[in-house]
Design an enzyme around this catalytic site. Structure first.
Site, PDB file in Angstrom:
ATOM      1  N   GLU A  24      36.300  70.738   3.907  1.00 22.02           N
ATOM      2  CA  GLU A  24      35.780  69.381   4.131  1.00 22.02           C
ATOM      3  C   GLU A  24      35.696  68.727   2.758  1.00 22.02           C
ATOM      4  O   GLU A  24      34.917  69.157   1.910  1.00 22.02           O
ATOM      5  CB  GLU A  24      34.401  69.444   4.777  1.00 22.02           C
ATOM      6  CG  GLU A  24      34.469  69.947   6.195  1.00 22.02           C
ATOM      7  CD  GLU A  24      33.090  70.199   6.789  1.00 22.02           C
ATOM      8  OE1 GLU A  24      32.083  69.877   6.145  1.00 22.02           O
ATOM      9  OE2 GLU A  24      33.042  70.734   7.900  1.00 22.02           O
ATOM     10  N   CYS A  69      29.947  61.762   1.095  1.00 19.10           N
ATOM     11  CA  CYS A  69      31.399  61.822   1.348  1.00 19.10           C
ATOM     12  C   CYS A  69      31.812  60.855   2.452  1.00 19.10           C
ATOM     13  O   CYS A  69      32.934  60.360   2.459  1.00 19.10           O
ATOM     14  CB  CYS A  69      31.803  63.238   1.713  1.00 19.10           C
ATOM     15  SG  CYS A  69      30.877  63.909   3.106  1.00 19.10           S
TER      16      CYS A  69
HETATM   17  P1  NAI Z   1      33.422  70.780  -6.352  1.00 20.04           P
HETATM   18  O1  NAI Z   1      34.719  70.946  -5.653  1.00 20.04           O
HETATM   19  O2  NAI Z   1      33.414  70.585  -7.807  1.00 20.04           O
HETATM   20  O3  NAI Z   1      32.489  72.039  -6.095  1.00 20.04           O
HETATM   21  C1  NAI Z   1      32.158  72.455  -4.790  1.00 20.04           C
HETATM   22  C2  NAI Z   1      31.809  73.932  -4.819  1.00 20.04           C
HETATM   23  O4  NAI Z   1      32.961  74.683  -5.163  1.00 20.04           O
HETATM   24  C3  NAI Z   1      30.736  74.313  -5.833  1.00 20.04           C
HETATM   25  O5  NAI Z   1      29.874  75.267  -5.238  1.00 20.04           O
HETATM   26  C4  NAI Z   1      31.534  74.946  -6.946  1.00 20.04           C
HETATM   27  O6  NAI Z   1      30.808  75.876  -7.704  1.00 20.04           O
HETATM   28  C5  NAI Z   1      32.634  75.627  -6.170  1.00 20.04           C
HETATM   29  N1  NAI Z   1      33.854  75.942  -6.918  1.00 20.04           N
HETATM   30  C6  NAI Z   1      34.406  75.260  -7.948  1.00 20.04           C
HETATM   31  N2  NAI Z   1      35.550  75.850  -8.351  1.00 20.04           N
HETATM   32  C7  NAI Z   1      35.727  76.935  -7.566  1.00 20.04           C
HETATM   33  C8  NAI Z   1      36.734  77.943  -7.485  1.00 20.04           C
HETATM   34  N3  NAI Z   1      37.791  77.957  -8.298  1.00 20.04           N
HETATM   35  N4  NAI Z   1      36.616  78.896  -6.541  1.00 20.04           N
HETATM   36  C9  NAI Z   1      35.567  78.897  -5.699  1.00 20.04           C
HETATM   37  N5  NAI Z   1      34.577  77.985  -5.734  1.00 20.04           N
HETATM   38  C10 NAI Z   1      34.654  77.003  -6.653  1.00 20.04           C
HETATM   39  O7  NAI Z   1      32.690  69.592  -5.615  1.00 20.04           O
HETATM   40  P2  NAI Z   1      31.284  68.901  -5.966  1.00 20.04           P
HETATM   41  O8  NAI Z   1      31.485  68.011  -7.127  1.00 20.04           O
HETATM   42  O9  NAI Z   1      30.195  69.907  -6.001  1.00 20.04           O
HETATM   43  O10 NAI Z   1      31.027  68.043  -4.659  1.00 20.04           O
HETATM   44  C11 NAI Z   1      31.429  66.745  -4.490  1.00 20.04           C
HETATM   45  C12 NAI Z   1      32.654  66.695  -3.609  1.00 20.04           C
HETATM   46  O11 NAI Z   1      32.366  67.233  -2.336  1.00 20.04           O
HETATM   47  C13 NAI Z   1      33.112  65.265  -3.344  1.00 20.04           C
HETATM   48  O12 NAI Z   1      34.508  65.164  -3.421  1.00 20.04           O
HETATM   49  C14 NAI Z   1      32.668  65.013  -1.915  1.00 20.04           C
HETATM   50  O13 NAI Z   1      33.367  64.048  -1.225  1.00 20.04           O
HETATM   51  C15 NAI Z   1      32.841  66.361  -1.304  1.00 20.04           C
HETATM   52  N6  NAI Z   1      32.039  66.474  -0.100  1.00 20.04           N
HETATM   53  C16 NAI Z   1      32.655  66.496   1.123  1.00 20.04           C
HETATM   54  C17 NAI Z   1      31.914  66.554   2.288  1.00 20.04           C
HETATM   55  C18 NAI Z   1      32.562  66.635   3.617  1.00 20.04           C
HETATM   56  O14 NAI Z   1      31.921  67.112   4.533  1.00 20.04           O
HETATM   57  N7  NAI Z   1      33.796  66.231   3.792  1.00 20.04           N
HETATM   58  C19 NAI Z   1      30.454  66.567   2.247  1.00 20.04           C
HETATM   59  C20 NAI Z   1      29.915  66.520   0.932  1.00 20.04           C
HETATM   60  C21 NAI Z   1      30.695  66.477  -0.194  1.00 20.04           C
END
Ligand code: NAI
Ligand code: MG
Length: 487
Positions: A257, A290
């Site tokens: 997501e 999001c």
């Molecule tokens: P992010 O992608 O930077 O991090 C999300 C998670 O992934 C964190 O727990 C992080 O530690 C982990 N992560 C990072 N690199 C990784 C890797 N190589 N392997 C495994 N895990 C890893 O996203 P962020 O900045 O925390 O969140 C914001 C984003 O989330 C925005 O793009 C937003 O739109 C999206 N989002 C989407 C939602 C939906 O339901 N569609 C709901 C809420 C947010």
């Protein structure tokens, strides 16, 4: 050594991991601060390593034969008990999350934390009510069975961290899978609070593990462990690509997501006041949502009137401490994030996009950003095409329904859309034509937990919610039973 608990405003918060039913501390730690007052360090949290990932997956593997053989009723009882404990502790969980990510306290207490409890309660009901599909054909009975798949890794983002993680954890546990949850490193505390309730809710040791740390090492190690059978992720498309590669390497189902850039389409036949109010409401939570409708698409004839109303509603926003009930716009989560948001706006300015209002940090050196409206030079402007995740909206006009649909569908995302119109026929036509996982008509953010949820394009892969998440977490099997007498 991390202390096992830290006291924050009189609330105790576990600072370690939760593996195999036990709190586990770690030598390495990372700090988490409050966006409302950046020099306020809230806690040192255990920073997991590859070894932590290995321990957590081992615990989940060991617990799988136990948890997956719990009867549906026994699983549902644990889920219901966890929901009750969340409800009983909702004020503390809300306060901790409010301090850690600056989400508005009132909205956490009234909406998000109760919704997290509901995620567990809902899945308890869903698995109790779930019916096995069965039908006869060609002299045989076809029975479709959902088999628990194994350990599931769940990786979640920093916004609304408690609610978003339970949205994914509940169906995984309900399905009989064991879980390793890794919350985001910018807002780990509310999920840390959850570790206090898992044993009390009755889950067997290792059924539900929570590990704290960074994505690049701990997260990457979790998603690439071949013993993991499901990977469920919410976050950015960049991270989804990396996790998708890891899941593909192990041939493991993966759901993502991701970000959004939802259109909010205002037709001239709509209740303009309601539409403008909802448009200004996209600044709630400072746009760190999001699903937000961040591209305002307004029919030319009502643009002037719409803008007047929109400005009046936007003027009512109050930037302040998220614990204060009068506050409507929170501080952004992190100095790096406000830098990112500000850089988007600076690039827009340099590109010749017109800043209609806002476009600056609210108070220098602090983390509030003014509600910002930008009229792009063209639909190709970066400010229209990329997710900002802050209080920045764009506005464009259109003449015809076809033009509105074309603009709505012109980004790489497809998570959500909002339409304001008084015509049922138009709502039906445009609602069908907008390419996104959900389209709200004359409303926003109302969603039944049993409806499918997910994105199109770079907004994600797969659907969660209701039975859709149960299908994702199961290995579906067909039992084909000969109905005649065997000769
Ligand atoms: P992010 O992608 O930077 O991090 C999300 C998670 O992934 C964190 O727990 C992080 O530690 C982990 N992560 C990072 N690199 C990784 C890797 N190589 N392997 C495994 N895990 C890893 O996203 P962020 O900045 O925390 O969140 C914001 C984003 O989330 C925005 O793009 C937003 O739109 C999206 N989002 C989407 C939602 C939906 O339901 N569609 C709901 C809420 C947010
Ligand atoms: Mg924090």
């Amino acid at each position: 050594m991390a202390h096992e608990y830290v006291e924050i405003e009189g609330i105790s918060v576990p600072t370690g991991h939760f593996i195999g039913g036990e709190h586990v501390s770690s030598v390495e730690t990372f700090e988490t601060r409050s966006p409302m007052q950046w020099d306020w360090k809230l806690a040192d949290i255990a920073r997991g390593t590859k070894e932590t990932a290995n321990q957590a997956v081992t615990a989940a593997v060991d617990a799988f034969p136990v948890w997956s053989r719990y009867t549906v009723q026994d699983r549902a009882t644990c889920l219901q008990h966890l929901a009750d404990l969340i409800d009983e502790n909702k004020d503390d969980i809300a306060t901790v999350e409010c301090l850690d990510m600056a989400m508005l306290l009132e909205s956490l207490k009234l909406r998000l934390i109760p919704r997290a409890a509901l995620n567990f309660r809902n899945y308890a009901n869903i698995i109790i009510d779930a019916e096995e599909r069965a039908w006869s054909s060609k002299g045989t009975l076809n029975r479709i069975i959902r088999m628990p798949a194994g350990p599931a890794v769940i990786i979640t983002p920093w916004n609304a961290p408690f609610m978003l993680s339970t949205w994914k954890v509940a169906p995984a546990l309900a399905s009989g899978n064991t879980v390793i949850l890794k919350p985001a490193e910018w807002s780990p505390l509310s999920t840390a609070k959850l570790t206090e309730f898992i044993n009390e809710a009755g889950f067997p040791s290792g059924a539900f593990n929570i590990v704290q740390g960074f994505g690049s090492d701990l997260g990457a190690a979790l998603v690439s462990d071949p013993r993991v059978k499901r990977v469920s992720f919410t976050g950015s498309p960049e991270t989804a690509r990396k996790i998708g590669h890891a899941a593909a390497e192990n041939i493991v189902p993966f759901t993502a997501e991701l970000g959004g850039k939802g259109p909010l389409i205002v037709f001239e036949d709509c209740d303009l006041d309601a539409a403008a109010k909802k448009a200004a409401g996209q600044f709630d939570d400072s746009g760190q949502v999001c699903l937000a409708g961040t591209r305002l698409l307004v029919q030319t004839g009502v643009m002037g009137d719409f803008l007047k109303l929109f400005h009046a509603y936007t003027d009512q926003h109050v930037m302040g401490d998220s614990r204060d009930a009068a506050t409507t716009m929170a501080a952004l989560i992190h100095p790096l994030h406000i830098e990112k948001v500000a850089a988007f706006v600076e690039r827009a300015r340099a590109n010749g996009d017109k800043i209609i209002r806002g476009g600056k940090v609210h108070k220098e050196g602090r983390l509030w950003y003014e509600p910002t409206l930008i009229q792009p030079k063209s639909n190709n402007s970066e400010i229209v095409q990329n997710e900002i995740f802050g209080p920045v909206l764009t506005i464009q006009d259109f003449e015809t329904e076809e033009e509105a649909i074309a603009l709505a569908n012109s980004t790489k995302y497809g998570l959500s859309g909002i339409i304001y119109t008084s015509s049922a026929e138009r709502a039906e036509r445009v609602g069908r034509a907008v390419r996104s996982g959900i389209v709200w008509i004359n409303c926003f953010l109302i969603r039944d937990l049993s409806a499918p949820f997910g994105g199109i394009g770079e907004s994600g892969i797969g659907r969660e919610g209701g039975d859709y998440a149960l299908d994702f977490h199961a290995d579906l099997k067909t039992l084909q039973i000969y109905e005649g007498s065997v000769t």
